[in-house]
Enzyme design. Structure first.
Site: not given
Ligand code: PLP
Length: 439
Positions: A299, A301-302, A368-369, A397
């Protein structure tokens, strides 16, 4: 150093003689003759036409990283489920759907986005600790691949909702392998102290207790121990533990086929950071999987999208000071909250390089922070009022965590394909800010 706002000079300060460090700009970004490009498009062309702040994503970079996962997994039964929360832009979801990607979602809204972008529901896994009944029903109706379930309470709700609909929910339990991801505490999820996952002994009980439930079909075991993991040894350790659990369960007759190892692979935000490369990470995982007979789900993402995005911003004002110099830009923490939320470092690159004296400054936004900063005491190339800068590695993100704080419209998003570019999300208007409100 003049403070005349009409004629503000470049803030030049300090270490005389030292050259400004050159910023880390990962592919698909590069300098050509001193101008910063994304693929074959000059970023200053986009900034001038689309305005700032503006996110720019390079399609080629995202594609290359997806293919790195896919190529490393050739010959292995697998699913690559992009973690939508990293960047849920329809254009990026569409690009990944066209490559055959699956999707890891954490809300009904993310499933809606995936479907709108043409994603295949049969390749969707639904993660997260707090799924509502309406979201579960929606996902069941769409026929998603599976739910990653995080508690007995949720399992009961999944089972009851599915039974009520005359169907079965395909479920993996997300277990908590109790390993330390060695990352920022807010993005570490694999220890018992975290809200995520189910401890192994309880997971064993649930797999056995609910195996005959007419609303549940067991699919596999899943985990996700954290994010921005540079040294993958904790990830590999978690894989080992989860595989051992899955093998035990299978030996006890629980019909599971899949092990989902989550996401978490880190990227280089700083020049000196050396993340594990995608092929090497997958090779280490496959070594553990060898002969297990389980199919592998990941899974990411980044690691798919972070490096392929920048946030373009314009220098509004230079504010020299006796203690600090401030470079005030038109992007702010509402556009990119990672620096203050995770103490994240983002390289800041001028769109046009020129010989200059380095400058040490805080790069801050208009919100304003005091937490509204992109960099503190950063040594930068000299900057001038009106100039554009790129905040690098902002593809993950970034926009997805953005808000309307301070009544700031959210930024435009642009996708670059080779030598062409297009706006894939218009900048919000003031009218957008009050949509749906009444008094
Ligand atoms: C956020 C998340 C990901 C992705 O994580 P990355 O660090 O962006 O690869 C995968 N699985 C779950 C369950 C997540 O919450």
């Amino acid at each position: 150093m003049s403070l005349d706002p009409q004629n503000s000079p470049a803030v030049t300060s300090v270490p005389a003689g030292a050259a400004a460090p050159s910023p880390l700009v990962p592919a698909p970004f590069s300098y050509r003759d001193g101008d910063l490009y994304c693929d074959d498009v000059r970023l200053s062309e986009i900034a001038a036409a689309a305005g700032t702040p503006c996110y720019v994503y390079g399609a080629a970079g995202i594609r290359d990283r997806y293919l790195a996962y896919r190529d490393a997994l050739v010959g292995v039964p697998h699913a690559i489920c992009y973690a939508v929360k990293a960047n849920s832009s329809l254009a990026i979801l569409r690009l990944l759907a066209e490559l055959g990607a699956g999707f890891d979602i954490v809300s009904g809204g993310e499933l809606f986005r995936v479907l709108r972008a043409g994603g295949d529901p049969a390749k969707v896994v639904f993660s997260g600790v707090g799924k509502a009944e309406s979201e579960i029903a929606y996902a069941l109706n769409q026929g998603i691949h599976s739910f990653n379930c995080e508690s007995e309470s949720e399992l009961l709700l999944l089972a009851a909702t599915a039974r009520g609909m005359g169907t079965r929910a395909r479920v993996s339990l997300r277990v908590n392998p109790d390993v330390d991801a060695n990352t920022h505490p807010y993005i570490s999820t694999g220890l018992q102290e975290h809200k995520f996952g189910i401890p192994f002994p309880e997971a064993r009980r649930l797999y056995t207790q609910y195996r005959g439930d007419p609303g549940i079909e067991w699919v596999g075991v899943s985990c996700h121990i954290g994010s921005q993991i540079l040294d993958v040894s904790p990830l590999v350790e978690a894989v080992e533990k989860v595989l051992a659990l899955a093998s035990d369960l299978r030996a006890e007759g629980i019909p599971i086929q899949e092990v989902d190892i989550g996401g978490g692979l880190g990227i280089a935000y700083r020049p000196q950071e050396e993340p594990t490369a995608i092929p090497s990470f997958i090779a280490q995982v496959l070594e553990k999987f060898r002969l297990s007979g389980f199919s592998l789900a990941v899974e990411p993402g980044r690691s798919l999208v972070a490096e392929s995005g920048v946030l373009l911003t314009r220098v509004l004002h230079l504010k020299p000071g006796s203690d600090r110099n401030f470079v005030i830009v038109d992007a702010a923490m509402n556009d990119l909250i990672r620096p203050v939320l995770y103490h994240a470092h983002h390289e800041i690159a001028p769109l046009t390089l020129r010989p200059s004296q380095p400058l040490v400054a805080d790069v801050v936004g208009p919100v304003c922070e005091s937490g509204d900063f992109f960099a503190r005491k950063r040594t930068l190339p000299e900057v001038s009022q009106g100039e554009w800068l790129a905040i690098c590695a902002a593809g993950a993100y970034g926009f997805s965590l953005s808000s309307n704080y301070n009544a700031r419209p959210r930024a435009a998003e642009v996708l670059v394909e080779g030598a062409t570019w297009r706006v894939v999300r218009e900048r919000e208007s003031w009218e957008d800010l009050i949509r749906g409100e009444s008094f």
